[in-house]
Design a protein around this motif. Structure first.
Motif, PDB file in Angstrom:
ATOM      1  N   ARG A  41      41.618  41.567  37.938  1.00 33.65           N
ATOM      2  CA  ARG A  41      41.571  41.515  36.231  1.00 33.65           C
ATOM      3  C   ARG A  41      42.113  40.249  35.913  1.00 33.65           C
ATOM      4  NH1 ARG A  41      45.307  45.339  36.980  1.00 33.65           N
ATOM      5  NH2 ARG A  41      47.232  45.172  36.199  1.00 33.65           N
ATOM      6  N   VAL A  42      43.110  39.394  36.566  1.00 32.70           N
ATOM      7  CA  VAL A  42      43.454  37.970  36.115  1.00 32.70           C
ATOM      8  C   VAL A  42      42.663  37.196  35.920  1.00 32.70           C
ATOM      9  CG1 VAL A  42      45.949  38.981  36.762  1.00 32.70           C
ATOM     10  CG2 VAL A  42      44.446  37.482  38.226  1.00 32.70           C
ATOM     11  N   LEU A  43      41.343  37.155  36.784  1.00 28.23           N
ATOM     12  CA  LEU A  43      40.516  36.016  36.697  1.00 28.23           C
ATOM     13  C   LEU A  43      39.685  36.081  35.593  1.00 28.23           C
ATOM     14  CD1 LEU A  43      38.861  36.940  40.436  1.00 28.23           C
ATOM     15  CD2 LEU A  43      40.736  35.387  39.756  1.00 28.23           C
ATOM     16  N   ARG A  44      39.275  34.517  35.033  1.00 22.29           N
ATOM     17  CA  ARG A  44      38.796  34.463  33.912  1.00 22.29           C
ATOM     18  C   ARG A  44      37.390  35.264  34.034  1.00 22.29           C
ATOM     19  NH1 ARG A  44      39.668  28.057  32.737  1.00 22.29           N
ATOM     20  NH2 ARG A  44      41.595  27.937  33.432  1.00 22.29           N
ATOM     21  N   LYS A  45      36.543  35.241  35.026  1.00 24.16           N
ATOM     22  CA  LYS A  45      35.302  35.911  35.172  1.00 24.16           C
ATOM     23  C   LYS A  45      35.438  37.156  36.047  1.00 24.16           C
ATOM     24  CE  LYS A  45      32.576  31.568  34.338  1.00 24.16           C
ATOM     25  NZ  LYS A  45      31.584  31.027  35.007  1.00 24.16           N
ATOM     26  N   PRO A  46      34.899  38.335  35.760  1.00 28.47           N
ATOM     27  CA  PRO A  46      34.763  39.421  36.631  1.00 28.47           C
ATOM     28  C   PRO A  46      34.305  39.020  37.979  1.00 28.47           C
ATOM     29  CG  PRO A  46      34.095  40.110  34.549  1.00 28.47           C
ATOM     30  CD  PRO A  46      34.154  38.656  34.575  1.00 28.47           C
ATOM     31  N   ALA A 106      34.256  33.972  41.290  1.00 32.15           N
ATOM     32  CA  ALA A 106      34.645  34.178  42.488  1.00 32.15           C
ATOM     33  C   ALA A 106      33.989  35.565  43.155  1.00 32.15           C
ATOM     34  CB  ALA A 106      36.120  34.579  42.328  1.00 32.15           C
ATOM     35  N   GLY A 107      33.793  35.369  44.425  1.00 30.72           N
ATOM     36  CA  GLY A 107      33.183  36.492  45.112  1.00 30.72           C
ATOM     37  C   GLY A 107      34.365  36.791  46.220  1.00 30.72           C
ATOM     38  N   ILE A 108      34.626  38.059  46.216  1.00 32.95           N
ATOM     39  CA  ILE A 108      35.935  38.670  47.006  1.00 32.95           C
ATOM     40  C   ILE A 108      35.480  39.262  48.190  1.00 32.95           C
ATOM     41  CG2 ILE A 108      38.135  39.634  46.997  1.00 32.95           C
ATOM     42  CD1 ILE A 108      38.026  37.709  44.814  1.00 32.95           C
ATOM     43  N   PRO A 119      47.251  35.789  40.828  1.00 35.38           N
ATOM     44  CA  PRO A 119      47.583  34.941  39.932  1.00 35.38           C
ATOM     45  C   PRO A 119      47.086  33.794  40.835  1.00 35.38           C
ATOM     46  CG  PRO A 119      48.944  36.588  39.726  1.00 35.38           C
ATOM     47  CD  PRO A 119      48.265  37.061  40.857  1.00 35.38           C
ATOM     48  N   LEU A 120      47.654  33.650  42.229  1.00 36.57           N
ATOM     49  CA  LEU A 120      47.610  32.354  43.135  1.00 36.57           C
ATOM     50  C   LEU A 120      46.108  32.058  43.276  1.00 36.57           C
ATOM     51  CD1 LEU A 120      50.152  33.247  45.945  1.00 36.57           C
ATOM     52  CD2 LEU A 120      50.356  31.230  44.092  1.00 36.57           C
ATOM     53  N   VAL A 121      45.250  32.902  43.381  1.00 36.31           N
ATOM     54  CA  VAL A 121      43.989  32.441  43.500  1.00 36.31           C
ATOM     55  C   VAL A 121      43.415  32.041  42.283  1.00 36.31           C
ATOM     56  CG1 VAL A 121      41.574  33.687  44.115  1.00 36.31           C
ATOM     57  CG2 VAL A 121      43.504  34.088  45.711  1.00 36.31           C
ATOM     58  N   GLY A 122      43.624  32.753  41.073  1.00 38.92           N
ATOM     59  CA  GLY A 122      43.124  32.693  39.726  1.00 38.92           C
ATOM     60  C   GLY A 122      43.496  31.108  39.481  1.00 38.92           C
TER      61      GLY A 122
END
Length: 225
Positions: free
Chosen positions: A150-155, A132-134, A121-124
């Motif tokens: 899964r909380v990110l807006r885009k996979p 985002a690329g992790i 959530p902090l990163v999101g």
């Protein structure tokens, strides 16, 4: 009196050490590392935690680098017992490291901080609608990532680079892979990544690079302030 923080691990590992980031805001006297297995011999670990037939197991790396296959459920029970013991001592703040696969750990009174629940959530909130690329530290972590983020807006898309390598080549290769996959922001998701990794990769890629664990360390420091 300043509050203290217990950093609880299954076994100490240098690639899972958040202390340098925490020490930017906290004193060494405020940090207490506690590991479930580090006081035990390999024979004792085998006796208590080696998987029996039918038990789900996981690989755990010990402090000296030895890897052992241990029963997941009994490791989780051992961690829960240790959390209860820490609380009985009056510990008020516990940070779990390397325990992301355990979902049932609880504390009655202490604040129990779990990075896999707090970091996404902090990163999101920072990444927003960007792709985002992790980058994670090991291949065995990849299967956990889709659920974690899964909380990110885009996979998110993912790549692997060991932060403890002597040069940045693996990190650069991972960053270029993510760039090719459409990432417009990269997240380094391991406490062993530091600002020099971030700066070098950002200079190469020309897109923002975030240290996810730095955000966590700042939040933890705020709790203890």
């Amino acid at each position: 009196m300043k509050q203290t923080l217990v950093i609880l691990t299954i076994a100490y590992s240098p690639d899972n050490d958040i202390s340098p980031l925490l020490l930017e805001s906290l004193s060494e006297a405020q940090l207490e590392p506690v590991s479930l297995l580090n006081a035990l011999s390999c024979e004792e670990i085998n006796e208590k935690y080696a998987p029996r037939q039918g038990e789900k197991a996981q690989i755990v790396r010990l402090a000296e680098g030895t890897e052992m296959l241990l029963a997941t459920s009994r490791i989780e029970r051992g961690l829960q017992q240790l959390i209860s013991q820490l609380e009985s001592r009056g510990v008020e703040n516990i940070l779990l490291l390397g325990c992301g696969q355990f979902t049932e750990l609880q504390a009655r009174n202490a604040i129990l901080m779990e990075p896999d629940r707090l970091i996404p959530p902090l990163v999101g909130a920072i990444v927003g609608g960007h792709q985002a690329g992790i980058i994670v530290s090991a291949n065995e972590l990849l299967r956990q990532q889709a659920g974690k983020w899964r909380v990110l807006r885009k996979p998110a898309c993912f790549a692997v680079a060991d932060p403890l390598q002597s040069d940045n080549q693996a990190l650069f290769d991972a960053g270029l892979i993510l760039l090719e996959q459409g990432a417009d922001v990269v997240v380094l998701d391991n406490p062993a990544y530091h600002s020099h990794h971030c700066d070098s990769l950002q200079q190469l890629l020309g897109i923002p690079v975030l240290l996810s664990w730095q955000s966590l360390a700042e939040m933890v420091a705020g709790v203890l302030a």
